[in-house]
Design a protein around this motif. Structure first.
Motif, PDB file in Angstrom:
ATOM      1  N   GLN A  54       0.839  -1.201   0.000  1.00 30.98           N
ATOM      2  CA  GLN A  54       0.000   0.000   0.000  1.00 30.98           C
ATOM      3  C   GLN A  54       0.876   1.254   0.000  1.00 30.98           C
ATOM      4  O   GLN A  54       1.779   1.389   0.812  1.00 30.98           O
ATOM      5  N   CYS A  55       0.575   2.149  -0.952  1.00 37.62           N
ATOM      6  CA  CYS A  55       1.352   3.385  -1.067  1.00 37.62           C
ATOM      7  C   CYS A  55       0.734   4.468  -0.179  1.00 37.62           C
ATOM      8  O   CYS A  55      -0.490   4.575  -0.110  1.00 37.62           O
ATOM      9  N   ASN A  78      -1.692  -1.493  -3.989  1.00 40.00           N
ATOM     10  CA  ASN A  78      -2.609  -0.382  -3.749  1.00 40.00           C
ATOM     11  C   ASN A  78      -1.904   0.952  -3.959  1.00 40.00           C
ATOM     12  O   ASN A  78      -1.185   1.441  -3.107  1.00 40.00           O
ATOM     13  N   SER A  80      -3.822   3.671  -4.831  1.00 40.47           N
ATOM     14  CA  SER A  80      -4.897   4.669  -4.876  1.00 40.47           C
ATOM     15  C   SER A  80      -4.385   5.926  -4.177  1.00 40.47           C
ATOM     16  O   SER A  80      -3.415   5.868  -3.417  1.00 40.47           O
ATOM     17  N   GLU A  81      -5.008   7.050  -4.447  1.00 39.49           N
ATOM     18  CA  GLU A  81      -4.617   8.328  -3.826  1.00 39.49           C
ATOM     19  C   GLU A  81      -3.124   8.614  -3.977  1.00 39.49           C
ATOM     20  O   GLU A  81      -2.465   9.044  -3.035  1.00 39.49           O
ATOM     21  N   TYR A 102      -5.375  -1.689  -7.102  1.00 37.17           N
ATOM     22  CA  TYR A 102      -6.154  -0.525  -6.657  1.00 37.17           C
ATOM     23  C   TYR A 102      -5.566   0.748  -7.233  1.00 37.17           C
ATOM     24  O   TYR A 102      -4.486   1.186  -6.825  1.00 37.17           O
TER      25      TYR A 102
HETATM   26  C1  LIG Z   1      -5.628   1.529  -0.293  1.00 38.60           C
HETATM   27  O1  LIG Z   1      -4.867   2.628   0.189  1.00 38.60           O
HETATM   28  C2  LIG Z   1      -5.634   3.705   0.705  1.00 38.60           C
HETATM   29  C3  LIG Z   1      -4.675   4.775   1.205  1.00 38.60           C
HETATM   30  O2  LIG Z   1      -3.690   5.077   0.285  1.00 38.60           O
HETATM   31  C4  LIG Z   1      -6.527   3.236   1.833  1.00 38.60           C
HETATM   32  O3  LIG Z   1      -7.353   4.297   2.254  1.00 38.60           O
HETATM   33  C5  LIG Z   1      -7.393   2.078   1.360  1.00 38.60           C
HETATM   34  O4  LIG Z   1      -8.147   1.566   2.450  1.00 38.60           O
HETATM   35  C6  LIG Z   1      -6.531   0.968   0.789  1.00 38.60           C
HETATM   36  N1  LIG Z   1      -7.396  -0.071   0.229  1.00 38.60           N
HETATM   37  C7  LIG Z   1      -7.284  -1.360   0.534  1.00 38.60           C
HETATM   38  C8  LIG Z   1      -8.255  -2.281  -0.090  1.00 38.60           C
HETATM   39  O5  LIG Z   1      -6.435  -1.778   1.302  1.00 38.60           O
END
Ligand SMILES: *[C@@H]1O[C@H](CO)[C@@H](O)[C@H](O)[C@H]1NC(C)=O
Ligand SMILES: *[C@@H]1O[C@H](CO)[C@@H](O)[C@H](O)[C@H]1NC(C)=O
Ligand SMILES: *[C@@H]1O[C@H](CO)[C@@H](O)[C@H](O)[C@H]1NC(C)=O
Ligand SMILES: *[C@@H]1O[C@H](CO)[C@@H](O)[C@H](O)[C@H]1NC(C)=O
Length: 365
Positions: A54-55, A78, A80-81, A102
């Motif tokens: 996760q980034c 991940n 996202s954002e 993601y």
């Molecule tokens: C992916 O990362 C974002 C923050 O960068 C977080 O809010 C989100 O929950 C994460 N999604 C998953 C499925 O882990």
């Protein structure tokens, strides 16, 4: 007036401190996740096992095949954002084991052909809440994924063959875009698709035969568009469809003959249109498999509505209704009027008439 300036200076100082800190990944054992922080150009070259990534506070802008070129067995990725704007060809080619990708909540406006090439066991690709105005043929080339989510972008047009080259997509979500035109072969290459969501777009016309490639489709959602008429043949090819949602469009006279192609349709939603005449017999004759129907918030007179519901009772179709207009004249919660309309009017206007009818019918003892 001083405060905004102070905040700006403070912001600048904070971002300098952050960008001064190098990118780094920490592994959290209990949730089997690498948290990678402040990535801009390239991820750190460390050992990546078969865990999640996760980034955080990332600012990647252009995701290329050099952004994450390391060997790994990651199962989810991940980003996202992460302020991603562009994804170039073969960007994820070293992430061949991932099951979840993601990419939502970025500002993606451009995905090059072959961007996801080489991904073979993906369950979900998340591209929702981005800035895509245009998707180009080949953008899903050589991707095998169960679900592709493109909800809430700005897509206006689906060109011929735009999904060509994708493998095994079962669920495609295109809701909350601005789609106005779909070319006749736009859905070529989606021969195993089961769920297509086109809810909340700007469709006012569907080209004849546009669904011909989707013989395995089970659910089609066209709610919240501007459709008013269908050519006989619009839905040809959808032999396995079980659920069709046409709620909140602009249909005023519903022609049951457009349902002929469906051999297994069991759910039909026609609520919130401007329907003032409904031929129940034609619907039943064309789809005897129908079991659940929604026709609430249309413009039907009480006498007509009673006839329709009685007819469907006889042929074992349940007319359901989730809105519940119980404060006005209604049949099983579906609002209706004394007068029989022969043209479409605004629904709010119709409700007012129903309310007046209700007041008139009160008798005091
Ligand atoms: C992916 O990362 C974002 C923050 O960068 C977080 O809010 C989100 O929950 C994460 N999604 C998953 C499925 O882990
Ligand atoms: C990355 O892409 C470029 C062209 O976009 C290509 O020349 C290069 O060989 C690719 N590198 C890898 C490792 O795939
Ligand atoms: C009907 O659809 C439009 C989009 O075409 C949407 O903006 C509106 O909220 C929908 N109305 C309801 C009651 O869902
Ligand atoms: C529609 O109904 C109105 C009365 O409610 C009537 O005056 C009009 O002629 C009708 N129009 C048609 C096309 O039947």
């Amino acid at each position: 007036m001083k405060h905004p300036l102070l905040l700006c200076v403070l912001g600048a100082v904070i971002s300098t401190v952050f960008s001064a800190e190098p990118p780094a990944c920490d592994y959290e054992h209990d949730i089997r996740t690498y948290f990678c922080k402040r990535i801009r150009d390239v991820f750190p070259n460390i050992f990546y096992g078969n865990y999640h990534l996760q980034c955080e506070q990332c600012n990647i802008r252009i995701f290329t095949n050099k952004t994450f070129p390391f060997s790994n067995s990651l199962v989810s990725f991940n980003v996202s954002e992460s302020a991603i704007r562009v994804i170039t060809s073969r960007a994820f080619s070293s992430l061949s084991n991932i099951q979840y990708l993601y990419l939502q909540n970025n500002i993606i406006e451009d995905i090059e052909p072959g961007a996801f090439a080489g991904l073979r066991q993906v369950y979900e690709v998340h591209l929702e809440n981005n800035n895509l105005g245009k998707i180009v043929p080949g953008f899903l080339d050589d991707l095998e994924a169960n679900t592709v989510d493109l909800k809430n972008n700005k897509i206006k047009h689906l060109p011929s063959g735009v999904f060509g080259g994708s493998l095994g997509v079962l669920i495609l979500d295109l809701s909350k875009n601005r789609i106005k035109t779909i070319e006749p072969d736009a859905f070529a290459g989606l021969e195993s698709l089961e769920v297509l969501n086109l809810e909340n777009n700007e469709l006012c016309h569907l080209t004849c035969g546009v669904f011909k490639h989707l013989s395995t489709l089970r659910q089609l959602n066209l709610a919240d568009n501007k459709l008013s008429k269908f050519t006989v043949g619009t839905f040809s090819g959808l032999t396995h469809l079980t659920s069709l949602n046409l709620a909140n469009n602009s249909i005023s006279a519903f022609d049951g003959n457009i349902l002929i192609p469906f051999n297994h349709l069991s759910k039909l939603d026609l609520s919130r249109n401007g329907i003032y005449y409904f031929d129940a017999n034609s619907v039943h004759v064309n789809v005897p498999t129908l079991r659940v129907l929604r026709i609430d918030d249309n413009l039907l007179s009480c006498i007509h509505l009673i006839n329709v519901i009685q007819y469907f009772k006889k042929v074992h179709v349940e007319v359901v209704n989730t809105v519940g207009r119980y404060h006005v004249q209604n049949v099983i919660g579906i609002a209706c009027t004394e007068i029989i309309l022969n043209h479409s009017v605004d629904f709010e206007q119709f409700l007012k008439v129903a309310e007046e009818d209700t007041k008139k019918s009160i008798s005091y003892c």
